[in-house]
Design a protein around this motif. Structure first.
Motif, PDB file in Angstrom:
ATOM      1  N   LYS A   1      17.424 -18.210 -13.551  1.00  0.00           N
ATOM      2  CA  LYS A   1      17.200 -16.761 -13.460  1.00  0.00           C
ATOM      3  C   LYS A   1      15.913 -16.372 -14.177  1.00  0.00           C
ATOM      4  O   LYS A   1      15.154 -15.533 -13.685  1.00  0.00           O
ATOM      5  N   ASN A   2      15.659 -16.967 -15.317  1.00  0.00           N
ATOM      6  CA  ASN A   2      14.436 -16.642 -16.074  1.00  0.00           C
ATOM      7  C   ASN A   2      13.204 -17.057 -15.294  1.00  0.00           C
ATOM      8  O   ASN A   2      12.185 -16.342 -15.294  1.00  0.00           O
ATOM      9  N   GLU A   3      13.279 -18.190 -14.646  1.00  0.00           N
ATOM     10  CA  GLU A   3      12.143 -18.627 -13.846  1.00  0.00           C
ATOM     11  C   GLU A   3      11.891 -17.652 -12.694  1.00  0.00           C
ATOM     12  O   GLU A   3      10.730 -17.335 -12.376  1.00  0.00           O
ATOM     13  N   ALA A   4      12.975 -17.145 -12.100  1.00  0.00           N
ATOM     14  CA  ALA A   4      12.819 -16.168 -11.023  1.00  0.00           C
ATOM     15  C   ALA A   4      12.179 -14.883 -11.544  1.00  0.00           C
ATOM     16  O   ALA A   4      11.298 -14.297 -10.900  1.00  0.00           O
ATOM     17  N   LEU A   5      12.608 -14.427 -12.719  1.00  0.00           N
ATOM     18  CA  LEU A   5      12.027 -13.205 -13.300  1.00  0.00           C
ATOM     19  C   LEU A   5      10.561 -13.408 -13.638  1.00  0.00           C
ATOM     20  O   LEU A   5       9.741 -12.503 -13.458  1.00  0.00           O
ATOM     21  N   ARG A   6      10.223 -14.589 -14.167  1.00  0.00           N
ATOM     22  CA  ARG A   6       8.819 -14.841 -14.499  1.00  0.00           C
ATOM     23  C   ARG A   6       7.943 -14.812 -13.261  1.00  0.00           C
ATOM     24  O   ARG A   6       6.856 -14.240 -13.278  1.00  0.00           O
ATOM     25  N   ARG A   7       8.445 -15.377 -12.181  1.00  0.00           N
ATOM     26  CA  ARG A   7       7.660 -15.379 -10.956  1.00  0.00           C
ATOM     27  C   ARG A   7       7.550 -13.965 -10.390  1.00  0.00           C
ATOM     28  O   ARG A   7       6.506 -13.580  -9.879  1.00  0.00           O
ATOM     29  N   ALA A   8       8.601 -13.163 -10.537  1.00  0.00           N
ATOM     30  CA  ALA A   8       8.546 -11.776 -10.063  1.00  0.00           C
ATOM     31  C   ALA A   8       7.526 -10.976 -10.859  1.00  0.00           C
ATOM     32  O   ALA A   8       6.772 -10.155 -10.309  1.00  0.00           O
ATOM     33  N   ASP A   9       7.477 -11.211 -12.189  1.00  0.00           N
ATOM     34  CA  ASP A   9       6.501 -10.501 -13.027  1.00  0.00           C
ATOM     35  C   ASP A   9       5.089 -10.916 -12.660  1.00  0.00           C
ATOM     36  O   ASP A   9       4.176 -10.078 -12.638  1.00  0.00           O
ATOM     37  N   GLN A  10       4.909 -12.191 -12.378  1.00  0.00           N
ATOM     38  CA  GLN A  10       3.579 -12.658 -11.990  1.00  0.00           C
ATOM     39  C   GLN A  10       3.166 -12.025 -10.663  1.00  0.00           C
ATOM     40  O   GLN A  10       2.019 -11.619 -10.502  1.00  0.00           O
ATOM     41  N   ILE A  11       4.106 -11.930  -9.740  1.00  0.00           N
ATOM     42  CA  ILE A  11       3.796 -11.302  -8.448  1.00  0.00           C
ATOM     43  C   ILE A  11       3.432  -9.843  -8.653  1.00  0.00           C
ATOM     44  O   ILE A  11       2.510  -9.306  -8.040  1.00  0.00           O
ATOM     45  N   LYS A  12       4.167  -9.167  -9.586  1.00  0.00           N
ATOM     46  CA  LYS A  12       3.873  -7.756  -9.852  1.00  0.00           C
ATOM     47  C   LYS A  12       2.468  -7.596 -10.406  1.00  0.00           C
ATOM     48  O   LYS A  12       1.722  -6.702  -9.956  1.00  0.00           O
ATOM     49  N   ASN A  13       2.089  -8.445 -11.373  1.00  0.00           N
ATOM     50  CA  ASN A  13       0.754  -8.332 -11.957  1.00  0.00           C
ATOM     51  C   ASN A  13      -0.322  -8.607 -10.910  1.00  0.00           C
ATOM     52  O   ASN A  13      -1.353  -7.921 -10.853  1.00  0.00           O
ATOM     53  N   GLU A  14      -0.075  -9.620 -10.062  1.00  0.00           N
ATOM     54  CA  GLU A  14      -1.058  -9.916  -9.027  1.00  0.00           C
ATOM     55  C   GLU A  14      -1.182  -8.757  -8.048  1.00  0.00           C
ATOM     56  O   GLU A  14      -2.282  -8.418  -7.597  1.00  0.00           O
ATOM     57  N   PHE A  15      -0.024  -8.135  -7.739  1.00  0.00           N
ATOM     58  CA  PHE A  15      -0.048  -6.983  -6.824  1.00  0.00           C
ATOM     59  C   PHE A  15      -0.821  -5.819  -7.434  1.00  0.00           C
ATOM     60  O   PHE A  15      -1.651  -5.194  -6.767  1.00  0.00           O
ATOM     61  N   VAL A  16      -0.582  -5.550  -8.721  1.00  0.00           N
ATOM     62  CA  VAL A  16      -1.268  -4.427  -9.367  1.00  0.00           C
ATOM     63  C   VAL A  16      -2.766  -4.685  -9.411  1.00  0.00           C
ATOM     64  O   VAL A  16      -3.575  -3.789  -9.138  1.00  0.00           O
ATOM     65  N   GLN A  17      -3.160  -5.915  -9.735  1.00  0.00           N
ATOM     66  CA  GLN A  17      -4.580  -6.229  -9.786  1.00  0.00           C
ATOM     67  C   GLN A  17      -5.204  -6.095  -8.400  1.00  0.00           C
ATOM     68  O   GLN A  17      -6.310  -5.539  -8.252  1.00  0.00           O
ATOM     69  N   HIS A  18      -4.504  -6.579  -7.413  1.00  0.00           N
ATOM     70  CA  HIS A  18      -5.039  -6.497  -6.051  1.00  0.00           C
ATOM     71  C   HIS A  18      -5.181  -5.049  -5.596  1.00  0.00           C
ATOM     72  O   HIS A  18      -6.227  -4.656  -5.050  1.00  0.00           O
ATOM     73  N   VAL A  19      -4.130  -4.261  -5.871  1.00  0.00           N
ATOM     74  CA  VAL A  19      -4.184  -2.850  -5.471  1.00  0.00           C
ATOM     75  C   VAL A  19      -5.299  -2.134  -6.214  1.00  0.00           C
ATOM     76  O   VAL A  19      -6.005  -1.282  -5.654  1.00  0.00           O
ATOM     77  N   SER A  20      -5.495  -2.486  -7.523  1.00  0.00           N
ATOM     78  CA  SER A  20      -6.541  -1.840  -8.319  1.00  0.00           C
ATOM     79  C   SER A  20      -7.911  -2.114  -7.730  1.00  0.00           C
ATOM     80  O   SER A  20      -8.755  -1.213  -7.605  1.00  0.00           O
ATOM     81  N   TYR A  21      -8.132  -3.373  -7.351  1.00  0.00           N
ATOM     82  CA  TYR A  21      -9.421  -3.683  -6.739  1.00  0.00           C
ATOM     83  C   TYR A  21      -9.594  -2.963  -5.404  1.00  0.00           C
ATOM     84  O   TYR A  21     -10.691  -2.507  -5.063  1.00  0.00           O
ATOM     85  N   GLU A  22      -8.504  -2.917  -4.655  1.00  0.00           N
ATOM     86  CA  GLU A  22      -8.585  -2.286  -3.344  1.00  0.00           C
ATOM     87  C   GLU A  22      -8.750  -0.774  -3.463  1.00  0.00           C
ATOM     88  O   GLU A  22      -9.367  -0.139  -2.603  1.00  0.00           O
ATOM     89  N   LEU A  23      -8.196  -0.162  -4.528  1.00  0.00           N
ATOM     90  CA  LEU A  23      -8.293   1.292  -4.691  1.00  0.00           C
ATOM     91  C   LEU A  23      -9.645   1.719  -5.237  1.00  0.00           C
ATOM     92  O   LEU A  23     -10.031   2.882  -5.080  1.00  0.00           O
ATOM     93  N   ARG A  24     -10.344   0.840  -5.893  1.00  0.00           N
ATOM     94  CA  ARG A  24     -11.566   1.249  -6.586  1.00  0.00           C
ATOM     95  C   ARG A  24     -12.630   1.721  -5.590  1.00  0.00           C
ATOM     96  O   ARG A  24     -13.287   2.753  -5.824  1.00  0.00           O
ATOM     97  N   SER A  25     -12.793   1.002  -4.501  1.00  0.00           N
ATOM     98  CA  SER A  25     -13.834   1.399  -3.525  1.00  0.00           C
ATOM     99  C   SER A  25     -13.509   2.744  -2.868  1.00  0.00           C
ATOM    100  O   SER A  25     -14.376   3.632  -2.825  1.00  0.00           O
ATOM    101  N   PRO A  26     -12.273   2.971  -2.346  1.00  0.00           N
ATOM    102  CA  PRO A  26     -11.991   4.305  -1.767  1.00  0.00           C
ATOM    103  C   PRO A  26     -12.139   5.410  -2.796  1.00  0.00           C
ATOM    104  O   PRO A  26     -12.634   6.507  -2.468  1.00  0.00           O
ATOM    105  N   LEU A  27     -11.725   5.165  -4.049  1.00  0.00           N
ATOM    106  CA  LEU A  27     -11.835   6.199  -5.083  1.00  0.00           C
ATOM    107  C   LEU A  27     -13.291   6.530  -5.341  1.00  0.00           C
ATOM    108  O   LEU A  27     -13.660   7.702  -5.542  1.00  0.00           O
TER     109      LEU A  27
END
Length: 849
Positions: free
Chosen positions: A607-633
């Motif tokens: 379960k901990n390994e699953a949570l760690r991977r979910a957190d990593q996916i969340k951070n990658e998603f936030v970073q990706h969205v941040s980069y993608e939002l910067r140009s339109p902003l």
């Protein structure tokens, strides 16, 4: 004797006066002889002279009377000549006789005077206040004349008197013998004072006159006796002074004497050696002092109060500071002092005191009661355990009570065992003071305690009593026996398997759970079974059997260290084992069935390994969205600014208001995106700091300008305190401004309207400290723990809810500089965020998330 030889005796006593008288008498006899000769010559001359005269007269008579014959004339002339010569001779003899009679009368008078003088000399010599010894060259045997008073103690016997050592003091007898020897051999005169055994003083004179050696003993008068005593005392004091000076010069302790002005007038060799002088004279000439100025001033001040100074002082000898016991005494004409080196004695005394104190402290910490009595049976030492054992008050036990009286008191207080014959029992107990070997007794006290008493005789006659309380020991032995039985029952009912092997590898102890966990048959589990037999039966029940290591731990010679491990059996059970080395050389193995715990742990890990991977996916998603939002902003912000320009065309007030809202919202969103990108850069470990000189006033002013509109909107004042701040420090100025902006933004969000926010900076020993304080509602303790976590946004009395990245960015940037951040907050006392920057930044490093 003087009576037999009056002239020599008179000469010996009176000197040259009699010699001159004898010479004059001899001259007179010679004169008389010469006068007799002269008379004869005169007589003959007269006869010769009268012959011509008679012859002429005879011629005249012959002429006048012719009848006269020639023969008659010749006869007449001869008769006349003879008669004339006789007459002249008679006249000369009469005159000479008168002169001789006068001279004889004078000589008789002188002889009478000499006899009187001789009698006086003999009377003086025979007085009882002097005695004379005379040695003549032709007679080696001395003559004694006169006598001394009885009170002088001088013997009358000749032999006894000449034995000076019998009646004179040894010092006086030796001095007299030496002086007489020098007088007889070299003619050296002497005068000295001799002291008799009767404490009488005699004047002794020695002279050599012609062929005689004379030594005279004179009993002196009272005044002279006092003077003689003073001379004797002076001689004695001089001898003692020379002896003391010799002793002071020989001892290995610095000694000095000073005159009335305090100047050195004599020092010994040890003093000269201590002050590194060539000799004593050089030390006095150069004025080298043994003690320092401060010590000498202390001695002088002490002498003003009392003449004796005794104190331990320090001085430097051969480059080392040493302690000396200085004794200095002042008199009428000066002072004298001596210094004894106490360095070794002080070191030994200090070491002895430390040893005694250490022993006393050690015995005070010992639970066994100890008391020492001296040879007089007086208590001289006791420890705390002794006082507690007998419950004695401190005043009584400190008064050094007698051992017998102490026993009587303990008996009266019913603290000693009851005895049928108390006196005999006490005498037997106190016989330890006369014993050679230690004595041991066992006391069963009325309160149920059991005491082992050991009386150990001391070399100096005392006894050291040791009272060992065996009550707990007996109780522990009983408890131990009970505990062993309880332990056996406990082990038998434990779910944990336990087996103990001896150094020879054979079973010493086991419980039933061990056999159940490993499936070992009851026939194999015996106390004489070797571990190799157990291993042969257990190896088949595990996939990876640990019994090889168990055998090495029990029978091997490797390092004895405890081990832990886990084994999975073929039936699916998981056993956790421990190898424990016991102090007696035995080895205990314990086994616990942890099958259920292992299964749960495996599930939690998945379960901990699953949570760690979910957190990593969340951070990658936030970073990706941040980069993608910067140009339109960026485009939105650009077009908004373009619409606001007058050249684009007029806008209605409502449209202009909408454009401003779009611009401000886009700016906030861009800030959030930039913060997320900065945190992502920090997490990636690729953020670099641009270290340069950061001007404190400029950084604070820039951060204040960014929040000026929000401060004015809510009527909040900003107070800046930089009195204790440095002008600049080393850091990344852009990040420092960003930190201060986030701190001020956070404070504005929580500060009440019309309040004051305080921004302070000061220089500390650890570095530069920035602090921002607001008078908001404060943060509860449970909120403080999550303030630096990302995306943890709580209104908590604030005006609006943010993204929850401000303090996270502050913490990351400050830690990148090598600093630290802390929050001081509480209910109704506002919040203070404190950032500490080091003087030397840590440079580029990864910030802890």
């Amino acid at each position: 004797m003087p009576g037999e030889y009056p002239l020599p005796a008179g000469q010996a006593v009176s000197g040259g006066h009699q010699d001159s008288q004898m010479a004059r008498s001899s001259g007179r006899w010679q004169t008389m002889r010469r006068l007799g000769g002269r008379a004869a010559v005169v007589l003959l001359g007269a006869t010769a002279l009268c012959a011509p005269f008679g012859f002429a007269h005879a011629q005249q008579a012959a002429v006048a009377s012719l009848p006269v014959s020639t023969a008659e004339v010749i006869q007449l002339a001869m008769f006349v000549g003879v008669m004339g010569a006789a007459l002249i001779s008679a006249i000369a003899l009469i005159r000479e006789k008168g002169r001789i009679g006068a001279e004889n009368a004078e000589l008789r008078g002188r002889v009478a005077d000499l006899n009187a003088s001789l009698q006086r000399s003999e009377a003086l010599l025979n007085l009882r206040d002097q005695r004379v010894i005379v040695w003549a060259n032709e007679n080696k045997k001395p003559e004694l004349v006169g006598s001394l008073p009885l009170e002088t103690g001088a013997p009358d016997d000749r032999a006894a008197f000449l034995g000076f050592g019998r009646w004179l003091m040894p010092r006086s007898a030796a001095a007299l013998e030496n002086a007489i020897a020098a007088l007889r051999d070299k003619g050296t005169a002497f005068e000295l004072i001799a002291e008799t055994h009767a404490n009488a003083a005699l004047e002794v004179h020695g002279r050599k006159s012609g062929a005689h050696v004379i030594v005279r003993f004179v009993s002196i008068s009272e005044a002279q006796r006092g003077q003689a005593r003073l001379k004797l005392e002076n001689q004695r004091l001089s001898a003692e002074y020379e002896t003391l000076i010799g002793l002071m010069d020989a001892i290995d302790m610095p000694f000095w004497m000073r005159d009335g002005d305090g100047r050195l007038k004599w020092v010994n060799k040890a003093f000269a050696k201590a002050v590194e002088a060539v000799d004593s004279s050089a030390a006095i000439r150069d004025g080298k002092e043994f003690l320092g100025t401060q010590s000498r001033e202390a001695i002088a001040q002490q002498h003003q109060l009392r003449p004796l100074f005794q104190q331990t002082l320090s001085t430097v000898i051969d480059g080392d500071r040493k302690m000396f016991a200085v004794t200095d005494i002042v008199g009428k004409e000066g002072s004298a002092g001596i210094a004894a080196d106490m360095s070794a004695a002080e070191a030994i005394r200090e070491e002895y005191s430390l040893v005694v104190r250490s022993h006393a402290d050690t015995l005070d910490q010992v639970a066994t009661a100890v008391a020492t009595f001296d040879a007089g049976q007086k208590l001289r030492f006791y420890n705390n355990a002794f006082q507690k054992l007998w419950d004695l008050d401190a005043g009584y036990i400190s008064s050094a009570p007698d051992n017998a009286l102490l026993l009587d008191r303990l008996r009266s207080e019913r603290k000693l065992p009851e005895q049928q014959e108390w006196r005999r029992w006490k005498e037997n107990l106190l016989s330890a003071y006369r014993a050679v070997d230690p004595q041991e007794h066992l006391w069963h006290l009325p309160d149920g305690r059991t005491i082992r008493v050991v009386a150990n005789p001391q070399p100096k006659g005392g006894v050291t009593w040791v009272f060992e309380n065996l009550t707990e020991r007996i109780d522990l032995e009983s408890r131990y026996t009970t505990a062993v039985r309880v332990q056996g029952e406990t082990l038998d009912n434990l779910a944990e398997g336990v087996v103990v092997f001896g150094p020879d590898g054979r079973i010493r102890l086991f419980n039933p759970a061990f056999g159940q966990l490993w499936g070992v048959s009851p026939e194999a589990l015996r106390q004489s079974t070797h571990i190799s037999a157990i291993r042969a039966e257990c190896d088949t029940r595990a996939d990876k059997s640990p019994w090889g290591d168990f055998v090495s731990a029990v029978t091997g010679f490797d390092e004895r260290s405890d081990r832990h491990g886990q084994t999975e059996l073929k039936n699916g059970s998981v056993l956790q084992h421990a190898v424990i080395h016991l102090p007696n050389g035995q080895v205990m193995l314990t086994f616990v069935d942890v099958t259920d715990s292992v299964n749960v742990e495996r599930a939690l890990k998945d379960k901990n390994e699953a949570l760690r991977r979910a957190d990593q996916i969340k951070n990658e998603f936030v970073q990706h969205v941040s980069y993608e939002l910067r140009s339109p902003l960026t485009n939105i912000i650009g077009f908004t600014e373009l619409l606001s320009l007058p050249g684009t065309g007029p806008l209605s007030p409502r449209q202009r208001e909408y454009v401003e809202h779009i611009g401000s919202s886009s700016g906030v969103l861009l800030t959030i995106v930039n913060d997320i990108l900065d945190l992502a850069t920090v997490d990636a470990g690729i953020m670099q700091l641009d270290i340069s000189e950061v001007h404190v006033d400029r950084a604070i002013e820039a951060a204040a300008e960014l929040v000026a509109d929000r401060l004015e909107e809510h009527s909040i004042k900003l107070a800046i305190e930089v009195k204790s701040a440095p002008k600049s420090f080393n850091g990344d100025e852009t990040r420092v401004r960003q930190i201060l902006y986030n701190l001020l933004s956070n404070a504005v969000n929580y500060a009440p309207a019309a309040s004051t926010i305080t921004l302070a900076c000061r220089q500390l020993a650890e570095g530069v400290e920035f602090s921002v304080h607001d008078d908001g509602p404060g943060m509860p303790p449970e909120v403080l723990d999550t303030m630096f976590q990302r995306f943890e946004s709580r209104v908590n009395g604030g005006r609006k809810r943010g993204a929850g990245l401000g303090l996270s960015i502050v913490k990351s940037f400050v830690e990148l500089h090598g600093g630290s951040v802390r929050i001081d907050s509480g209910k109704d006392r506002g919040t203070t965020v404190i950032c500490l920057f080091p003087d030397v930044p840590a440079g580029v490093r990864v910030a802890a998330e």
